[in-house]
Write an enzyme that holds these catalytic residues in place. Sequence first.
Site, mmCIF file in Angstrom:
data_model
loop_
_atom_site.group_PDB
_atom_site.id
_atom_site.type_symbol
_atom_site.label_atom_id
_atom_site.label_comp_id
_atom_site.label_asym_id
_atom_site.label_seq_id
_atom_site.Cartn_x
_atom_site.Cartn_y
_atom_site.Cartn_z
ATOM 1 N N ASP A 272 0.848 -1.192 0.000
ATOM 2 C CA ASP A 272 0.000 0.000 0.000
ATOM 3 C C ASP A 272 0.885 1.243 0.000
ATOM 4 O O ASP A 272 1.814 1.351 0.796
ATOM 5 C CB ASP A 272 -0.860 -0.035 1.271
ATOM 6 C CG ASP A 272 -1.993 0.955 1.237
ATOM 7 O OD1 ASP A 272 -3.151 0.534 1.239
ATOM 8 O OD2 ASP A 272 -1.727 2.166 1.217
ATOM 9 N N SER A 359 -6.723 13.122 0.891
ATOM 10 C CA SER A 359 -5.580 12.429 1.476
ATOM 11 C C SER A 359 -4.787 13.434 2.283
ATOM 12 O O SER A 359 -4.674 14.599 1.895
ATOM 13 C CB SER A 359 -4.721 11.851 0.344
ATOM 14 O OG SER A 359 -3.558 11.258 0.863
ATOM 15 N N ARG A 365 -2.148 13.731 10.098
ATOM 16 C CA ARG A 365 -2.875 12.678 10.818
ATOM 17 C C ARG A 365 -2.568 12.708 12.302
ATOM 18 O O ARG A 365 -3.426 12.404 13.128
ATOM 19 C CB ARG A 365 -2.516 11.301 10.239
ATOM 20 C CG ARG A 365 -3.148 11.086 8.873
ATOM 21 C CD ARG A 365 -2.745 9.774 8.243
ATOM 22 N NE ARG A 365 -2.872 9.909 6.795
ATOM 23 C CZ ARG A 365 -3.117 8.907 5.957
ATOM 24 N NH1 ARG A 365 -3.231 7.682 6.435
ATOM 25 N NH2 ARG A 365 -3.218 9.125 4.670
ATOM 26 N N ASN A 371 -8.630 11.351 6.303
ATOM 27 C CA ASN A 371 -9.131 11.404 4.933
ATOM 28 C C ASN A 371 -10.656 11.498 4.953
ATOM 29 O O ASN A 371 -11.312 10.853 5.759
ATOM 30 C CB ASN A 371 -8.724 10.148 4.164
ATOM 31 C CG ASN A 371 -7.231 10.092 3.924
ATOM 32 O OD1 ASN A 371 -6.507 11.047 4.194
ATOM 33 N ND2 ASN A 371 -6.766 8.965 3.415
ATOM 34 N N GLU A 420 -2.914 -0.042 -4.046
ATOM 35 C CA GLU A 420 -2.949 -1.106 -3.059
ATOM 36 C C GLU A 420 -3.219 -2.452 -3.709
ATOM 37 O O GLU A 420 -4.070 -2.555 -4.591
ATOM 38 C CB GLU A 420 -4.072 -0.782 -2.065
ATOM 39 C CG GLU A 420 -4.202 -1.770 -0.948
ATOM 40 C CD GLU A 420 -5.390 -1.433 -0.053
ATOM 41 O OE1 GLU A 420 -5.935 -0.309 -0.164
ATOM 42 O OE2 GLU A 420 -5.775 -2.301 0.733
#
Length: 905
Positions: A272, A359, A365, A371, A420
Amino acid sequence: MRRRDEKFPENGFEAWGGYMHAKVSKLKEQFSSKAAAEIRVSNIFNGISIFVNGFTIPSADELKELMVQHGGVYHTYQTNDDFIIASNLPDTKVKNMSLSKVVKPEWITDSIKCNCLLDYNIYLLYSNKRTQPKLNFNRLNKTESTPNFENDNTTVYEESKANAIISDENTNNNQLLDTNHKPNKLQQETKQCNIAKTAVDPNFISEFYNNSRLHHISQLGASFKQYINDLRDESNYLFPARVHLSEKIRFINKQSTYSINFEYNKIIMHIDMDCFFVSVGLRSRSDLKGKPIAVTHSKGGQSQKRPGVDRNVEFNLYKQRQAAKWSKVSETSENNIETRVDNIGDEGDKFGSMSEIASCSYEAREKGVKNGMFMGAALRLCPDLQTIPYDFDGYKEVAYTLYNTIAQYTLDIEAVSCDEMYVDCTTLLKDLNVDVVDFATVLREEIKEKTGCPCSTGFGGNRLQARLATKKAKPNGQFFLTSDLVEDFIFNISLKDLPGVGRQISQKLESLGHYTCGSLQQLTLAHLQKYLGNKIGLQLFNQCRGRDLNSLTFHVVRKSVSAEVNYGIRFENNEQCYNFIKQLSAEVHSRMEQFKVVGKCITLKLMVRAKDAPVETAKFMGHGYCDVINKSVSLTSPTSDPQIIAKEIVSLCMKLNIDPREMRGIGIQITKLESVNNRQTKGSLSKFIVSEKINNKPVKKEDLMSINDMQNSHIAKTNPVTPKKVFQSPNMRSPILSSKRSPTIGPKRSPSRKRGRPPKSLKLEQSTKSVMDKFLQGNSSNTILQAKVSMEKKEIKQETVIETPAKKEKGLLGLHWEQTRELLRAWLDSNQTPKLCDINMISDYMCDMVINKNIDKLYILINFFRRRVTELNDEIWSEVQNCILEKVQNTMIAVYGKKLWFESN
DNA sequence: ATCCTCCCCTAC
DNA sequence: TAAGGTAGGGGAGGAT
C-alpha cells in the site's frame, strides 16, 4: 516399479510446452470470433496514434477497431504523440491542455470514407487556443448522431411518454442556441463559456467527473483490476527480472535464505502506498515534505455567504438520523454522537470550508486530521494544514509504475485499488530463495526509487494478516506477521481496524462492550451471528482469531455498471431532468461498451431533498440532507442501448413522480450483466446444478470452521477442531451424478432429478479451494505457470457468463473446457511420456471445475479422457488417469461430500 | 425454505 | 464555494 519422478520427469516440460503452445495458438484462432474483424483493411493511419477523450460517436471502442483496421494505434492512456479525439471537452481541461491536436472523431470516419488521411486541421475541435471553446451543440444533439427509437412500440402510458421525451428534439441544449428563447439566454451562455455549474449545463458531466476524486479512485481501481487480468492473459509467466531482484537482495544480505514458515501454506503480501495522493503531489514539492499537508479542491480562500443556507438545520438533521440509527443498536448513546459535520464553522468562517480532504500526510494525521474530513474541521485540528491540488495524471502514472514493478516478479496479484494490492508471494519467495524481510526491503526501495513515493508492506499467512501487518508497518515500513506472533498480535487489534468493520458495525460491537479482537473472541459464533447476520458474524468470528477464509482473486468479473452524480443536481423542470438522464445514460452506455457487456436490470437511484432539509444545501452544490430512492426494472432481453436505458429511467422517474426541483442526485445502474461477445447458453446440467435443489442441508457452520482450521493450522493447535466433517461419507453417491444412466453428454441428460444441491456458500467454495490447494499440492513450479502461458487466453474471459458467482474464480487455468478437451486429445496423442507438471495442470483444472460447479463439463471431459486412455491401453496412461481421478474425487468429496460417479467403477 | 428486491454497509 | 463515485457483499422482509 519405477520411481514416480522418473516416470514423470519434472523438467521435461519444455518440449510439450512448446507443443502445447502451438496447439493453443491454433485453437485460439478457431475460438476467436473476432479474428475476421481484425484484418487490416488499409494503412491510412500508419504512424498515427489516438487517444479518445470522453463520449464520442463513433464510440471509443469503435474508433479503436477502426484504427486497428486502418493501420493506426489506439491508446487507452494518453501519450504525448497522441491525437486526442473528442466531441466535447470540459472547460477546465481545455484550459490546461494544448488544443492543437484535439480533433473531432469525424476526422477518422471521413478519412476512412475517402481512403486517405485527411488534414486534421480541418477537424480541430477548437480552431484557436486563445478563443473560448466553441462547441457546436446542434451537432451533438442531431438525431443522426444518436440512434432513434421512434419505432419502439410500448403499451404502457409512462413508457410511451418516456419515449416521446427521450426522442424529443427540443432538448435543453438546443434551447441554449435558440435565439428566441430569451429568459436566461445570456446567463446560460455565460455559463457555457465559463464553468459548468449545475447539471443543466451540457458540459457538466465531464466537468464533474474530471474533478471528482471518488470517480477517479473508482475508475483507476477498476482499470488496474483489468490491467492485471490483461497482464495475466498475455504473460508468458517467465519472470527474468527475478534474477536481478535476487542479486540485489543478496547484495544487502548474502546469507538471505527463504526459511519456510511451516505454519503457513502461503505467504501473502499486502502493499500500500503511504498517503498516496499526498506523496504523489509532494514529488515536485519537496519544500513541503514533513509538513501537515492535505490534498483538496479548496485553496483556502474564504467561502462566500449564500442566501438560504442554514447549516445548523442541515447538520442537526444529519445528527438526528445518525442518532436514530444508533439508538436501534443501544439506548445508551444519545448526545455524544460524532458526525462528519462536527466542528465545521459557518459559511464565510475561517473553518467553514466543506471541501473534502482526499488524502493527508502523516504529520496532519498526528493532529487528528483524517481522509474524507471537511477542510474546515481539519483546519480546526491543525491550523497550519497546507493544501496541495489534485494531480490525477500523476496518480495514474505512479500507480502504473507501482503495478509494473510488482508485475516484473509475479502476476499472482489481486488489485485492490490504484495504490494497493495483495500478492501471493509463496512461489516467488521460494524461487528467489530469500528472506521475506530482505525481499520487502529491496522491493520497497525499488518502488520508492521508481515512483518517488514511499510504500509499506505487510506479510502474513492470509490476506487479513497481511493487511493488518501493513497497518502496523506504516508509514514507510514493512512487517512480517509470523505465525508465532499471530495470536498476541490479533488480540490487541482494534475491531475498527478489521477490514469490513466500518462505523456501523464497530458501533454495534462497541455497544456490546467489545473494542478489540481479543475481547470479541469471548463471543460464540452463534452470538455474533445473531447480532450481525450469518455471514458477517462468521467473518468476524474468524477475523478476530486472525483467520481469513477469503483467498486472493486474480481474475475479476464485473457484475454491475453504474454512473451517478450526486453533486450539482439542480433542475428547474422535468425537461432539464430528462435531458440529464439522457446524458447519464450515454455515459453508462459508453462504459458498458468499454466492458463489452449488456444488462437486463436497470436501476434508478435518486437523492431527493428530505422534507425538513433546507432548499439551499450547506455544501455548495452538494446534495444536502436527502432521502434516497431506488427503483428498478427488469428487461426481457439485455441491452446497453443508451436510448432504451434513458427511456426506462425516465419511465421510472415518472412513476416516482418527484418534483425535479427537489432532486439532488441521480444514478443509473445496470445489473444482471452478460458478456456481449459470447452469450452462449449454459449447459443444461450446469444450469440445473446452480438453480435446482440438490441438497437441502444448509451449509454447516462447523464445516466452514473446520475448513478454516485446516487453512490456519497454527490456530488449530490452540483451538482444535478436526476437519473430518468435511470429508464424511465418501461413499455416498451424488443423487445427480450417481443415478443409473449412461454417461452421455450433459445436455442430453434431462435434469429430472430433484434432490440435492451443492452448498451454496461462496465462502465454502473458496475455503474448500484452499483446502484443496493444500490437498492437491503438486509441484507448483514455474512449469505450471508456463503452461498457463499458452492456455490462459482472452476468449475465455469473454465467454464467462457474469452472474454465476461460482465462476468468479476461474481456477488456475482460464481455459474453455472444450479447449481443454482438445489439449487432452493432443496430449494423449502426442506419444510422449506424460510429465508430472502436465498431470498436475490437468488435475488442477478439473478440480477447479468441481469447485466452480462445472460438473456437467467436467463429466464430459473425464469421460472423454477415460475413453481415450482405454483406447490407448497403456499402463502409464492408466496410472495418470488414476492419479487425476483421485484428485478430482477428493475435491468432489470436499465440495459435495460425494464422489463423482462413473459407469464402470 | 428460497428467491427477489430494496436497501445498508464497506472499501478505495 | 466545490467537484458527495462505484462496486461488491450481504441483511431484512415480503412474495412464492
